[in-house]
Design a protein around this motif. Sequence first.
Motif, short mmCIF file in Angstrom:
data_model
loop_
_atom_site.label_atom_id
_atom_site.label_comp_id
_atom_site.label_asym_id
_atom_site.label_seq_id
_atom_site.Cartn_x
_atom_site.Cartn_y
_atom_site.Cartn_z
N PHE A 199 12.41 14.94 3.59
CA PHE A 199 12.30 14.38 2.24
C PHE A 199 12.12 12.86 2.31
O PHE A 199 11.34 12.29 1.56
N GLN A 241 12.22 0.88 4.93
CA GLN A 241 12.51 -0.47 5.42
C GLN A 241 13.49 -1.17 4.47
O GLN A 241 14.34 -1.94 4.91
N ALA A 242 13.39 -0.91 3.19
CA ALA A 242 14.31 -1.53 2.23
C ALA A 242 14.89 -0.44 1.32
O ALA A 242 14.56 -0.34 0.16
N ILE A 262 5.03 8.46 -0.53
CA ILE A 262 4.65 8.06 -1.90
C ILE A 262 5.08 6.63 -2.21
O ILE A 262 4.54 6.02 -3.13
N MET A 263 6.05 6.11 -1.45
CA MET A 263 6.48 4.72 -1.67
C MET A 263 6.61 4.01 -0.32
O MET A 263 7.73 3.80 0.17
N PRO A 264 5.48 3.65 0.28
CA PRO A 264 5.58 2.99 1.59
C PRO A 264 6.49 1.77 1.50
O PRO A 264 6.39 0.99 0.55
N GLY A 265 7.38 1.64 2.47
CA GLY A 265 8.33 0.52 2.43
C GLY A 265 9.74 0.96 2.06
O GLY A 265 10.70 0.22 2.27
N TYR A 266 9.85 2.18 1.55
CA TYR A 266 11.16 2.70 1.13
C TYR A 266 12.18 2.67 2.28
O TYR A 266 13.30 2.21 2.14
N LEU A 313 9.22 10.66 0.76
CA LEU A 313 9.41 9.49 -0.11
C LEU A 313 8.64 8.30 0.44
O LEU A 313 8.00 7.55 -0.30
#
Lengths: 307, 102, 640
Positions: free
Chosen positions: A265, A278-279, A272-276, A269
């Motif tokens: 999952f 990392q932050a 659909i939300m690159p960078g999730y 995520l």
Amino acid sequence: MARSWLEYKAPAWVQWCPGCGDFGILNAIYRAVAELDIPPERLVVVGGIGCSGRTTFYVKGSNAHALHGRAIPMATGIKLARPELTVIVAGGDGDLLGIGGGHFVALGRRNVDITVILFDNAVYGLTKGQAAPTLPAWIKTKALTSPNIHDNVNPVLLAFSAGYTFVARGYAYHTSQLKELIKTAVRHKGASFIDVLQPCPTYNNVMTNKWYEERIYYVGEDYDPIIRTREDFKEKLPAIMEKLLEFGDRIPLGILYWDQTKDSFEERLEKIMPGYMQAPPGTRRISVDGRPIVDPFEVFKDRVIVT
Amino acid sequence: MNNRRSGNGRREVACHSCAHWRPHIFYPILGLCSVRGVLTFEDDWCEHYKPLSYGEDRFYWCVTCRMRLTAVEAREHASRGHKVYLSGYIDPDVREEIYDAF
Amino acid sequence: MTDLNIIIGGPQGGGIESAGQIAVKSLVLKGYNILGSREYHSNIMGAHSYYHLRAKEDKPGSLTLPVDALLALDAETVLTHYREVRPGGIVVYDPAVKATRVDSIQPMAPPLKERVKKDLESRGLPTTAEGALKAMESEGVKLVGLPLKAMLRKVSEEAKAPIASVSKTVNTLGLSAMLYMLGVEPGYIEKAISLQFAGKEKVIRMNVAAARIAVEYVREVYGEPEVLPDGPHKGKVRMVASGNDLVAMGKIVAGVGFLSYYPITPSSDEALYLERHKYVKLDDGMAEKVGYDRLSVVAVQMEDELASINAAIGAALAGARSSTTTSGPGYSLMNEGISLAVEAEVPIVVTLWMRAGPSTGMPTRTGQQDLLHSIFSGHGDAPKIVIASGDHVEAFYDAIKAFNWAEIFQSPVIHLLDKYLASAMASLDREELDLSKVVIDRGKLVDNPGEGYLRYKITEDGISPRARIGDAVMYMTGLEHTEDGKATEDPVAREQMMFKRERKMRKVLEVLPEEDKAVLYGDPDADVTLVSFGSTKGVILDAMKMLEGKGVKANFLQIRLLSPFPEDLVADILSSAKKVITVELNLMGQLAFLLRAHTGVKPDSQVIKVNGRPIYDYEVVEGVLKALDGAGRVVVSGGS
Ligand SMILES: Cc1ncc(C[n+]2csc(CCOP(=O)(O)OP(=O)(O)O)c2C)c(N)n1
Ligand SMILES: [Zn+2]
């Protein structure tokens, strides 16, 4: 090994009955996380309510003790807020498959990277031995006034059909084998499920150690539960189904199904939300000098009108 | 024959009495011609015209009641003067006009 | 002074939403403040729905009846609203609906049919749409018939467009005719159409063509209307948003990281709006400051409300600003989770959009029936924070404050709103969503808890340093516990924790400013004090002005913080009140109950409304006048 399993023993009185299978599972957890070298503050054991749920207090970790049946959603929230943590759910058959059955199924659909360890004693231990969802029909334990007239669910088949990508079965007293299963389950990136059969010496006078030992066996080298491609799935499915369905005179232990083709999952995520990753929500900064970082008139342009 | 008109000046042989016509579920002055795949007005007409009948065992759409009907019901509603068709037309963007409602 | 009131009605799915939005946008472009609410059935399509809106120079706090104009897109609308248009007002309708009999309208509620038939019969009128139109005409309402079919044909011919795209202009024809008759110049209508369908050039072209044809037609038949003067809010950057939108915006501004939900009216649109904006690109300067350039909110549709609240709790434990959103039925399922969040001291924000109960009740209708439910939710002495927003602007700020309070006091915060506010649209100025007023306060959140960390350390204010899960060895639990989070049943430790949690609520009352607890509007020496909470605020403020015109001097005590109840402040304000009247949308008089429990003040009268429709300004006036005549409880029942 970098750490001794003793480092994971929380200072607490482990208050299970003598002979309880939970001790075996607890021991296997200690040794698995030690061998995996997970720092205790990065280890999250989420327990349900029941004898098994107390595991939360016995493993040194950054742990949370949930409501009855709600360990999986709580663990889901924790994991999605901080995907870098190792999250293990410890719950009973009543907790995970009875009152929490809906969540058990939902976790499979999401394939969140969580390891679910089912303490499967077929009874409700903490409330005096009522029939749990895994107690076969017509068994009459001492605590029951008449034989159980509910059929039992098949936890491994349920996990498979719900979408868990790692499904295994262990036995509480076989701590070395169980430890290995837990290690593999934790390493697997996705929803892992281990059905751990365990005698409840106090309430389940039918499914005893002897009862189990007469039935259990480990799947052999020739059994291949690993799905690496979609073609694999078609090819191996009949054998896998056979193992998942087998529960009676013979009960297979070991890794029964392991799908390595699916995104977790968190990975979905991230897609659909690159960078999730990392932050992630748990640790990212949300303000600068105590002020918000987004302005509604900049972000919510779809509601702005210039007159 | 498309010039035959009823008392109120309405053509009787027109889309509104055609078996191929699917009236708009809210504004049945319009409808979909299922043969040509275009929307038409109720009093338009074309050579594909085929009179409505309720003999076939299938579902029907009653514009008056905004309800789906079986054949038996369709005949009954039609006999009470309801406007009954083989189906209704729903605007493909209707989703933008409706609310979450439960 | 302009005070324009409109109803746009038709079948659900028949274009009421975009017609309402275009009307709102036209009037905002024209420089007015607007308030517009959607009323609809719990039905996917086909049942009657309507948009009710008001435009004024200053902010409309309330919707009202009768209206100046009714746009009836079908016969049912004529028959449902024919008694709601003022003399001198207009009704725009298609003459083709005239012959429709009340009895033949399947979706119309049988009790309404009976009431309408009785009324029309008593006036000697036929029980058809025509009868209703005649009733309106006899009361001085101007009938504006629009032959829709002929006009649609014209649109199709003039725009050289297939009827398929023309079919989407039925609502625009009626709406444009109505707005033009009310004095709105076509330019505004056309601009509103372009905004409404931004990015869909064909649709815009078609609808603009329809607007022109409609305007031309009514100009020819009814002559040129008097132009509505421009409002004072032109040349501004404004926002038009619903309560649902504003709460979602507030959450994102507050830094929400996790939103779990299970779909339920009227909360789903909040989640939907948040999801639309869950991934925000930060500008370079900000990205450098925070160390990431894309803000991502994990918004997850869970399997039920049990999962929603428990997942929200999990995310909060791990350090995210975490929230879930629901309405009454879902909140019932969340109760045990609320209790856990109290016991384990978890900062979560639960947005509770009240709708008409009990049970599934009337899912799409409004009410304030969950006041006591929210305060008393969670078993076992579970004190928590409950804040109720009075209007759109408060909804935005409260969504942010709720997160601050949740983290400062390490407590669940219930943000109480209702269906009316959820779906009502309001126009707002930039200054009204003023970020300089917004702080982000995470309370005693610690990044590096270090060795020997105690999650539930006993402190003077009851608030312990809070580490994220994953940063320290610790134990969080819903069992009673010692400072280190280990389960205990020791009587002394138990008491310590009970009083620790109580001290936090004391602290809430100590540190929150008065404006977040209870606010008195108007002259402290007024003859009557109206007491209420939530979305009745604007309505009561409007009604106060109307009452003044009738010689009644009233003031208004808005209670914002419902738990812990600001009893000293409220008692103090009420001690000088001459007559106390509560106004609330529930049967039990839940606020009146709280007033008595906390302050000993028994309201002299209660004005209540329970029919699922929002309360209107004139109803408050009527209620107060009756109360002054000695009525103990006044039930008001307006709306369709
Ligand atoms: C406790 C609770 N949560 C949420 C809702 C809102 N709700 C009503 S119907 C529904 C979903 C219905 O979906 P499904 O069961 O698939 O039925 P369908 O409409 O597709 O036939 C939801 C979420 C509710 N009524 N009660
Ligand atoms: Zn019918």
